[in-house]
Write an enzyme that holds these catalytic residues in place. Structure first.
Site, short mmCIF file in Angstrom:
data_model
loop_
_atom_site.label_atom_id
_atom_site.label_comp_id
_atom_site.label_asym_id
_atom_site.label_seq_id
_atom_site.Cartn_x
_atom_site.Cartn_y
_atom_site.Cartn_z
CG ASP A 51 -2.09 -0.89 1.14
OD1 ASP A 51 -2.27 -1.51 0.08
OD2 ASP A 51 -2.85 -0.99 2.13
CG ASP A 87 -14.81 9.03 8.11
OD1 ASP A 87 -15.18 9.49 7.02
OD2 ASP A 87 -15.58 8.84 9.07
CG ASN A 88 -15.00 8.79 2.65
OD1 ASN A 88 -15.62 7.88 3.19
ND2 ASN A 88 -15.56 9.95 2.32
CD GLN A 103 -16.53 10.21 12.58
OE1 GLN A 103 -16.79 9.04 12.83
NE2 GLN A 103 -16.04 10.60 11.41
CG ASP A 155 -8.73 -5.84 4.21
OD1 ASP A 155 -9.70 -6.27 3.56
OD2 ASP A 155 -7.82 -5.15 3.71
#
Length: 345
Positions: free
Chosen positions: A18, A130-131, A289, A300
């Protein structure tokens, strides 16, 4: 009290590195990305990888959906080491070495098929709030060959050793025949085979391999978007997630001695799961948040936590509780990374 034994959990998938960076909406728009999605890289994304790497705060983490999940499962279990086995294809390069090193550090028994035609696969994780928008350049991961790796006696022996199998739907784009061979083995030997819907594009563009493996699937995982897309492609004519779970549970199944379990996560909303003939909702752990660093790897991690209890023959409710715990840990950190030890009781 069953504890996990070596190689009891088998996973196979796309091992990716990643490449993660916080981006803005302009960056997403420039490359035609949705804020929260998973896609395969196309020609137009080549420049995006280069631009991402030039960003000042880029992080590299071992990734790949199935590999993340088996790693988290191993982390939750702690001892013995090598409860989790992982197969996938990498290149003979620096990124491949990183993946090998990270798997070893996580005490996963990784057996990579190594080839030098394609470089090790990467996944751009474009984080906004948070995307996360994931763009996978499979490269080497796409070169996995059943007859060159899975079919070898030494490797197939590890498959036979396992009791629980998990493969993300992503791998259906690479080697559906490998997925089918493992799924049939599980079904014929009354073992447990789990599959993840993984991304909307799997249900949309890989329907044929997905429907050929579904009769062998004991546990179906997915999130709310994937569930809705799958339902639409199957012509379920409902967008009620509980109804969808029930309908997926009732799709044809070869091994009748195990009722299919369907588990759909919904981010901060309750997780939906079939429990026997009913459908139940399981609330996730509360989180502020401000404590969410990034949601990459949350799904995952949920599966990893779930599998860690499943392989120890714990009841479904415990598996879900462990999944929620693991996901809650992972979203407080960058990438799919975890602290030294879990604090799950």
């Amino acid at each position: 009290m069953p504890t996990a034994s070596e190689n009891a959990l088998f996973g196979m998938g796309n091992p990716l590195l990643d490449i993660s960076a916080v981006v803005d909406k302009d960056f997403l728009d420039k490359y035609g990305l949705k804020p929260n999605d998973q896609i395969l890289a196309e020609e137009k994304h080549k420049a995006m990888f280069e631009e991402l790497v030039k960003k000042n705060k880029v992080e590299y983490h071992a990734g790949g959906s199935t590999q993340n999940s088996v790693k988290i499962a191993q982390w939750m279990i702690q001892k013995p080491h090598k409860v989790a086995t992982f197969f996938g294809c990498i290149g003979t390069d620096h990124f491949g070495e990183i993946l090998k090193q990270k798997a070893e550090e996580a005490h996963v028994d990784a057996h990579y098929y190594e080839q030098s035609v394609e470089p090790t696969g990467t996944c751009a994780a474009c984080i906004t709030g948070d995307n996360r928008s994931l763009v996978a350049n499979l490269a080497a991961a796409n070169c996995y060959k059943k007859e060159k790796h899975l079919d070898l006696d030494s490797n197939w022996g590890l498959v036979e050793k396992a009791r629980v199998y998990y493969i993300a739907g992503f791998f259906l784009t690479v080697s559906p025949e490998s997925v089918l061979k493992v799924a049939k083995h599980a079904s014929e030997n009354n073992k447990i085979f789990g599959l993840n819907l993984s991304a909307p594009f799997i249900s949309q563009f890989y329907r044929e391999p997905l429907s050929s493996v579904m009769p062998y699937v004991d546990i179906v995982f997915g999130n709310e978007t994937e569930a809705a897309t799958f339902a639409k492609e199957e012509g379920f004519e409902t967008d009620d997630i509980r109804e969808i779970a029930k309908m997926v549970q009732n799709l044809p199944k070869v091994n009748k001695s195990r009722q299919r379990i369907v588990v759909f996560t919904q981010g901060r909303d309750d997780t939906v799961a079939t429990v026997g003939d009913s459908v139940k909702m399981f609330p996730v752990l509360d989180i502020d948040q401000n404590d969410i660093v990034d949601t990459n790897g949350a799904g995952d991690a949920f599966v990893g936590g779930f599998l860690s209890e499943l392989v120890q023959e714990k009841p479904l409710e415990e598996c879900i509780r462990a999944g929620h715990y693991a996901a809650n840990v992972i979203i407080r950190r960058a990438g799919c990374t975890f602290p030294e030890k879990p604090d799950f009781h």
